[in-house]
Motif scaffolding. Structure first.
Motif, mmCIF file in Angstrom:
data_model
loop_
_atom_site.group_PDB
_atom_site.id
_atom_site.type_symbol
_atom_site.label_atom_id
_atom_site.label_comp_id
_atom_site.label_asym_id
_atom_site.label_seq_id
_atom_site.Cartn_x
_atom_site.Cartn_y
_atom_site.Cartn_z
ATOM 1 N N MET A 42 0.827 -1.209 0.000
ATOM 2 C CA MET A 42 0.000 0.000 0.000
ATOM 3 C C MET A 42 0.860 1.258 0.000
ATOM 4 S SD MET A 42 -3.158 -0.999 2.551
ATOM 5 C CE MET A 42 -4.041 0.491 2.099
ATOM 6 N N ALA A 43 2.037 1.202 0.696
ATOM 7 C CA ALA A 43 2.943 2.355 0.669
ATOM 8 C C ALA A 43 3.495 2.571 -0.729
ATOM 9 C CB ALA A 43 4.081 2.140 1.665
ATOM 10 N N ALA A 44 3.873 1.470 -1.396
ATOM 11 C CA ALA A 44 4.384 1.588 -2.768
ATOM 12 C C ALA A 44 3.308 2.149 -3.686
ATOM 13 C CB ALA A 44 4.855 0.218 -3.265
ATOM 14 N N LEU A 45 2.067 1.722 -3.485
ATOM 15 C CA LEU A 45 0.978 2.251 -4.295
ATOM 16 C C LEU A 45 0.792 3.745 -4.049
ATOM 17 C CD1 LEU A 45 -1.374 1.671 -6.226
ATOM 18 C CD2 LEU A 45 -2.785 1.135 -4.236
ATOM 19 N N VAL A 65 3.162 5.922 -3.161
ATOM 20 C CA VAL A 65 4.255 6.622 -3.851
ATOM 21 C C VAL A 65 3.966 6.711 -5.346
ATOM 22 C CG1 VAL A 65 6.707 6.524 -4.431
ATOM 23 C CG2 VAL A 65 5.951 5.978 -2.112
ATOM 24 N N LEU A 66 3.492 5.620 -5.911
ATOM 25 C CA LEU A 66 3.191 5.612 -7.343
ATOM 26 C C LEU A 66 2.093 6.615 -7.672
ATOM 27 C CD1 LEU A 66 3.558 4.358 -10.146
ATOM 28 C CD2 LEU A 66 1.893 2.602 -9.491
ATOM 29 N N MET A 67 1.062 6.700 -6.828
ATOM 30 C CA MET A 67 -0.021 7.649 -7.072
ATOM 31 C C MET A 67 0.450 9.089 -6.989
ATOM 32 S SD MET A 67 -2.544 5.901 -7.945
ATOM 33 C CE MET A 67 -3.679 7.267 -8.008
ATOM 34 N N ILE A 68 1.392 9.382 -6.053
ATOM 35 C CA ILE A 68 1.940 10.738 -5.973
ATOM 36 C C ILE A 68 2.705 11.087 -7.242
ATOM 37 C CG2 ILE A 68 3.622 12.170 -4.763
ATOM 38 C CD1 ILE A 68 2.813 10.742 -2.191
ATOM 39 N N ALA A 69 3.524 10.148 -7.710
ATOM 40 C CA ALA A 69 4.301 10.385 -8.932
ATOM 41 C C ALA A 69 3.383 10.583 -10.125
ATOM 42 C CB ALA A 69 5.253 9.210 -9.167
ATOM 43 N N VAL A 70 2.363 9.748 -10.227
ATOM 44 C CA VAL A 70 1.417 9.865 -11.346
ATOM 45 C C VAL A 70 0.665 11.183 -11.268
ATOM 46 C CG1 VAL A 70 -0.683 8.891 -12.341
ATOM 47 C CG2 VAL A 70 1.192 7.380 -11.676
ATOM 48 N N GLY A 85 3.702 14.407 1.666
ATOM 49 C CA GLY A 85 2.615 13.541 1.191
ATOM 50 C C GLY A 85 2.960 12.073 1.318
ATOM 51 N N LEU A 86 4.237 11.753 1.015
ATOM 52 C CA LEU A 86 4.666 10.362 1.131
ATOM 53 C C LEU A 86 4.589 9.891 2.574
ATOM 54 C CD1 LEU A 86 5.927 7.808 -0.024
ATOM 55 C CD2 LEU A 86 8.178 8.857 0.259
ATOM 56 N N ILE A 87 5.037 10.723 3.516
ATOM 57 C CA ILE A 87 5.004 10.346 4.929
ATOM 58 C C ILE A 87 3.558 10.112 5.386
ATOM 59 C CG2 ILE A 87 5.482 11.149 7.264
ATOM 60 C CD1 ILE A 87 7.927 12.607 6.115
ATOM 61 N N ILE A 88 2.692 11.039 5.013
ATOM 62 C CA ILE A 88 1.281 10.882 5.394
ATOM 63 C C ILE A 88 0.679 9.634 4.760
ATOM 64 C CG2 ILE A 88 -1.007 11.917 5.209
ATOM 65 C CD1 ILE A 88 0.357 14.657 5.368
ATOM 66 N N ALA A 89 1.016 9.419 3.460
ATOM 67 C CA ALA A 89 0.469 8.258 2.757
ATOM 68 C C ALA A 89 0.948 6.963 3.378
ATOM 69 C CB ALA A 89 0.855 8.320 1.279
ATOM 70 N N VAL A 90 2.229 6.894 3.731
ATOM 71 C CA VAL A 90 2.757 5.684 4.356
ATOM 72 C C VAL A 90 2.105 5.435 5.713
ATOM 73 C CG1 VAL A 90 4.818 4.657 5.370
ATOM 74 C CG2 VAL A 90 4.952 5.740 3.119
ATOM 75 N N ALA A 91 1.911 6.520 6.487
ATOM 76 C CA ALA A 91 1.278 6.368 7.797
ATOM 77 C C ALA A 91 -0.159 5.875 7.667
ATOM 78 C CB ALA A 91 1.326 7.692 8.558
#
Length: 342
Positions: free
Chosen positions: A1-4, A6-11, A54-60
């Protein structure tokens, strides 16, 4: 889910710049003059910081959601493996509140495990009860026949009648077991036909009186005419079982057999003034081999057969107590035949 995440942020970032360049080309807004730099180090820094936050929040958030999803699913998997190994008492017990689909999954799994355990217990009880019910008449038959062979008993009409009575009891027990087993597996055969329910019950009156009157009971019929499409033989079997149940458990009184029709339902009731079913047994009275507190010689299958017949007709059977009256009522989902034009 964390990798997903990161991918969504990049996209999302790439999509933003792509849409911005397309809008600039179509001149939806004034482009930046050539002498100005449209992307500075500050812009890049802000973008990277926003992406990092955003990545930190998304991972959390992803980790929190993963724990909420994986924990109950893992618990269900562990319990399923224990059940597969024979521990039918295994259940999923999680501390803390569950919500949504995970709560439904755990509840459904526990309900399934409870039903599986109860079915396994029922099979064990069935085996023991069947052995118990068959042992007595078989022992009597064996003893009487051996005694007749050895000359201890005289092989006269009285002995033959007694042996035939045991055989009839065995035949009825086997037929009851067969009916309940077929109904539980959804394969109870019904021979459907059109018949007048009130006329069918009225035709049973002599047989019912022969069961009741020697024990001090009387029979009263309260019938409503109506032609239905059902299995008349099975319905007679159910009524006989209910009347026999009243004879065994009630005190001598008036036994009333009635029927009525509501929409596409045919209702058949048998009422008596007996002591009724103990409150602790009301939930299990229609289960196999359930007997009342007082021994009465029954096999404990009569009411189970009634329930099987009712369910085979798409209905059910229920018990209720009104003042001093015990009421057993069968509801059958049947096709009512209109005979007014004939």
């Amino acid at each position: 889910m964390a990798a997903l995440s990161v991918l969504m942020i990049a996209v999302s970032t790439a999509a933003f710049y792509l849409v911005y360049s397309v809008l600039e080309r179509w001149r939806f807004f004034t482009p930046v003059p050539a002498e100005h730099v449209d992307t500075t180090r500050l812009d890049i820094g802000i973008t990277l910081v926003v992406c990092l936050v955003g990545l930190i929040i998304a991972v959390a958030v992803a980790s929190w959601l993963a724990r909420r999803i994986i924990r109950p699913v893992s618990a269900v998997g562990d319990a399923a493996r224990r059940i597969a190994q024979g521990d039918l008492a295994s259940r999923v017990n999680l501390a803390g509140a569950l919500h949504g689909e995970t709560a439904a999954l755990v509840d459904d799994f526990n309900a399934m495990a409870h039903r599986l355990q109860r079915m396994a217990e029922d099979v064990s009880i069935w085996n023991a009860q069947i052995a118990h019910e068959l042992r007595t008449p078989l022992t009597i038959l064996q003893g009487r026949l051996q005694g007749a062979k050895d000359g201890v008993f005289k092989l006269d009409d009285a002995l033959v009648d007694g042996l035939l009575g045991q055989v009839v009891g065995l035949t009825r027990l086997v037929e009851d077991l067969r009916s309940v087993s077929l109904a539980d597996s959804g394969r109870l055969d019904l021979s459907m036909s059109d018949f007048d329910l009130s006329a069918e019950i009225k035709g049973m009156a002599p047989a019912l009186r022969s069961i009741l009157e020697p024990a001090g009971f009387s029979l009263v019929l309260d019938l409503e005419p109506g032609v239905i499409h059902a299995d008349s033989g099975r319905i007679r079997q159910a009524i006989l079982a209910l009347v026999e149940n009243a004879r065994r458990h009630a005190h001598p009184c008036e036994v009333r057999v009635a029927n009525r029709f509501i929409n596409n339902q045919a209702l058949i009731s048998v009422t008596d003034k007996g002591p009724g079913v103990p409150p602790a047994m009301e939930q299990d009275v229609f289960r196999q081999f359930v007997r009342g507190p007082q021994p009465n010689g029954g096999s404990g299958l009569g009411l189970a057969v009634v329930r099987s017949i009712a369910r085979a007709h798409g209905g059910n059977v229920r018990y209720q107590r009104e003042n001093s009256t015990s009421i057993f009522e069968i509801d059958l989902v049947v096709t009512l035949i209109d005979t007014s034009s004939h």
